[in-house]
Design an enzyme around this catalytic site. Structure first.
Site, PDB file in Angstrom:
ATOM      1  N   HIS A  93      92.996  35.415 -85.466  1.00 55.53           N
ATOM      2  CA  HIS A  93      92.561  36.792 -85.188  1.00 55.53           C
ATOM      3  C   HIS A  93      91.424  37.203 -86.122  1.00 55.53           C
ATOM      4  CE1 HIS A  93      92.645  41.057 -84.287  1.00 55.53           C
ATOM      5  NE2 HIS A  93      92.884  41.326 -85.562  1.00 55.53           N
ATOM      6  N   GLN A 122      87.871  53.506 -83.881  1.00 58.98           N
ATOM      7  CA  GLN A 122      87.959  52.630 -85.057  1.00 58.98           C
ATOM      8  C   GLN A 122      86.571  52.238 -85.568  1.00 58.98           C
ATOM      9  OE1 GLN A 122      90.389  49.154 -84.329  1.00 58.98           O
ATOM     10  NE2 GLN A 122      90.015  48.267 -86.350  1.00 58.98           N
ATOM     11  N   LYS A 145      94.579  54.293 -85.315  1.00 60.81           N
ATOM     12  CA  LYS A 145      95.841  53.556 -85.253  1.00 60.81           C
ATOM     13  C   LYS A 145      97.060  54.431 -85.507  1.00 60.81           C
ATOM     14  CE  LYS A 145      93.813  49.126 -86.525  1.00 60.81           C
ATOM     15  NZ  LYS A 145      94.471  48.122 -85.681  1.00 60.81           N
ATOM     16  N   TYR A 147      85.835  53.479 -89.476  1.00 58.13           N
ATOM     17  CA  TYR A 147      86.505  52.593 -90.434  1.00 58.13           C
ATOM     18  C   TYR A 147      85.688  52.291 -91.688  1.00 58.13           C
ATOM     19  CZ  TYR A 147      84.183  48.051 -89.730  1.00 58.13           C
ATOM     20  OH  TYR A 147      83.295  47.021 -89.736  1.00 58.13           O
TER      21      TYR A 147
HETATM   22 CA    CA Z   1      97.263  45.745 -86.763  1.00 53.94          CA
END
Ligand code: CA
Length: 424
Positions: free
Chosen positions: A142, A249, A262, A253
């Protein structure tokens, strides 16, 4: 004594062949039967078992606990506070009561009537009151995918990534249990070619396929938990959908990390599966190169072979599996995460939750978010009803499932489902 996770055990409660909840599982959750208060429960097959009713009938007396009120509480925190030997003793006790060779409870129709519910008859509640919540970023696949998409393919991982289990402190008030509907959030976004941000519904609604663990121990400020001690301080695990809106985001961020993108709803599965139940399914983790600092070194097999899948179900249509991943791919394990969390002396509390980070596997069909599956929206997924998804649309349900299997025993988590409603 036969251990509660022994593959040879079977129960007098019927367990369907594909069930995640054989007698070897004995997870813990909070149920609310119709017209009654929330109370602790376990599950075998499709039956939810009310622990307060078993306690009322005296079946838990020989556990020798000073305070039986933990079996009547609306969250599991007080039960978890009693510590690992008690978790193990209760699982062992329940394993015995529901063993196919034990008729004590089986023949006690009065108690069964009060203690056993079909899982369809009860509402599942958030199993613990989550005090603090940390989300890690521990899947190398990821982190690499995100690095390739947003930074430099040649240097996808930031220099710290293989040295630190990177994480951030999240928001616990918006953690909800499976089955809770979540509205698409509104917020600030700014298109790349725009001069100023605008306010409105997020357009890039995403899921993050994660697992989470629940702390089972309270520590004092200044105290550390080593990798060797960590697993005694972990009660169990859940499926976790860390809902994220990518457009909000992206704008917010920098430089401190995700904030409102989130904290509009993070969804957990209702049954906590203990590490004892998962013990037989451990596997070796990936080789960590370069070697980690001493406080992150560990021995033994700390990864777990948990098959994970994600489905998207458009309203009134069939489910489409869009990802098949596995918890075993994690680069950093739970013991390292907890050792890192506490290495500075940060204290932890019973019920704290630790997310793994999005769990992506090595192949494009194993990625754990729409961001990666549709590669930033450049490769839409085709669903069986002919529609396409770059991200999640209103009225889609996102369903995550996870289970492990070995020696004919399947232990799992059931599912975590969330439906996305239009912005309001
Ligand atoms: Ca996460």
């Amino acid at each position: 004594m036969i251990k509660a996770n022994d593959p040879l055990l079977s129960s007098w409660i019927e367990v369907p062949g594909n069930s995640d909840f054989p007698i070897q599982n004995i997870p813990f959750g909070i149920i609310r039967p119709k017209g009654k208060d929330s109370r602790p429960a376990t599950r075998i097959g499709n039956m939810a078992i009310d622990l307060s009713a078993l306690c009322d009938a005296g079946y838990l007396n020989d556990l020798d606990l000073d305070d039986l009120s933990v079996f009547y509480a609306p969250v599991l925190n007080d039960f978890i506070s009693l510590g690992k030997p008690v978790w193990q003793a209760v699982r062992q006790k329940l394993s015995g009561l529901f063993n196919v060779n034990n008729n004590d409870l089986k023949d006690d129709e009065g108690t069964l009537k009060l203690a056993l519910y079909s899982v369809d008859e009860v509402e599942m509640m958030l199993p613990v009151q989550v005090g603090d919540y940390t989300d890690f970023y521990s899947s190398i696949e990821h982190a690499t995918n995100v690095g390739i998409m947003f930074r430099d393919p040649a240097n996808a991982l930031l220099p710290n990534w293989k040295h630190i289990p990177v994480g951030y402190h999240g928001r616990s008030s918006s953690i909800v249990v499976s089955g809770t509907d979540i509205h698409r959030p509104k917020g600030q976004t700014k298109a790349d070619d725009a001069d100023a941000p605008v306010f409105g519904p997020s357009r890039l609604f995403d899921f993050e396929l994660e697992m989470a663990f629940i702390a089972g121990k309270k520590t004092a400020l200044g105290e550390r938990i080593t990798t060797a001690e960590a697993e005694d301080a972990i009660f169990g695990m859940l499926l976790f959908n860390d809902l994220s809106v990518r457009d909000i985001q992206k704008w917010e961020y920098v430089p401190l990390g995700p904030f409102l993108s989130k904290s509009f709803g993070s969804v957990v599965s209702p049954w906590i599966v203990t590490l004892d139940a998962l013990e037989p399914f451990r596997v070796k983790g990936p080789r960590q190169d370069p070697p980690v600092l001493d406080y992150l070194k560990y021995t033994g097999h700390k990864n777990i072979d948990i098959k994970l899948e994600v489905s998207i179900q458009p309203e009134g249509r069939e489910e489409n599996i869009v990802s098949n991943s596995n918890y075993k791919y994690m680069y950093w394990n739970m013991a390292q995460q907890l050792a890192h969390q506490t290495v500075n002396g940060c204290n932890i509390n019973v019920g704290d939750m630790y997310g793994s980070g999005t769990i992506s596997g090595p192949t494009p069909d194993s990625y754990g978010s729409m961001l990666e599956l549709s590669w930033k929206g450049t490769k839409p997924l085709k669903l069986s009803d002919g529609s396409e998804r770059k991200f999640i649309l209103d009225n889609d349900a996102i369903i995550m499932r996870g289970h492990t299997e070995k020696d004919g025993v399947r232990v799992g988590f059931g599912e975590v489902i969330v439906k996305v409603l239009p912005a309001k």
